[in-house]
Design a protein around this motif. Structure first.
Motif, short mmCIF file in Angstrom:
data_model
loop_
_atom_site.label_atom_id
_atom_site.label_comp_id
_atom_site.label_asym_id
_atom_site.label_seq_id
_atom_site.Cartn_x
_atom_site.Cartn_y
_atom_site.Cartn_z
N MET A 32 10.57 -0.11 11.30
CA MET A 32 9.85 1.06 10.81
C MET A 32 9.40 1.93 11.97
SD MET A 32 7.53 -0.29 7.65
CE MET A 32 6.41 -1.25 8.63
N SER A 35 5.14 6.48 11.58
CA SER A 35 4.61 7.07 10.34
C SER A 35 4.72 6.08 9.18
CB SER A 35 5.35 8.36 10.01
OG SER A 35 6.73 8.11 9.83
N GLU A 36 5.77 5.26 9.15
CA GLU A 36 5.90 4.25 8.10
C GLU A 36 4.84 3.17 8.26
OE1 GLU A 36 9.97 3.33 8.85
OE2 GLU A 36 10.64 4.44 7.09
#
Length: 76
Positions: A32, A35-36
Motif C-alpha cells: 500500500m 494514502s492507503e
C-alpha cells in the motif's frame, strides 16, 4: 544432467509464478502507498470509536458487566 533439469524446472516455476490464471503477466505490487495506510488508520479509529460507544452504552455495558461478574463468580 541433474543440474540442468533443476535449472529448467526452476525457470518454469518462475515463469508460472509471473503469469496469473488468465495468461497475462501478474501485476507486481509492493504494498500500500501512504494514502492507503492513512485511510486504513482512519477507518480503524472510526470503528474503534463506534465500538467504544456501543460497549460503554447503557444496555450493552450492563450486559457485559453481568457476564464478567458471572464468569468471576464461577466455581472451579
Amino acid at each position: 544432467m541433474c543440474r540442468m533439469v533443476r535449472a529448467r524446472l526452476r525457470a518454469l516455476v518462475c515463469r508460472l509464478r509471473a503469469v496469473d490464471w488468465t495468461g497475462s503477466a501478474a501485476r507486481r505490487d509492493g504494498g500500500m502507498v501512504t494514502s492507503e495506510y492513512a485511510m486504513g488508520i482512519v477507518a480503524a479509529v472510526a470503528f474503534a470509536v463506534v465500538l467504544y460507544k456501543v460497549v460503554t452504552g447503557g444496555a450493552v455495558g450492563g450486559e457485559l458487566e453481568r457476564i464478567v461478574k458471572q464468569a468471576l463468580d464461577a466455581r472451579m
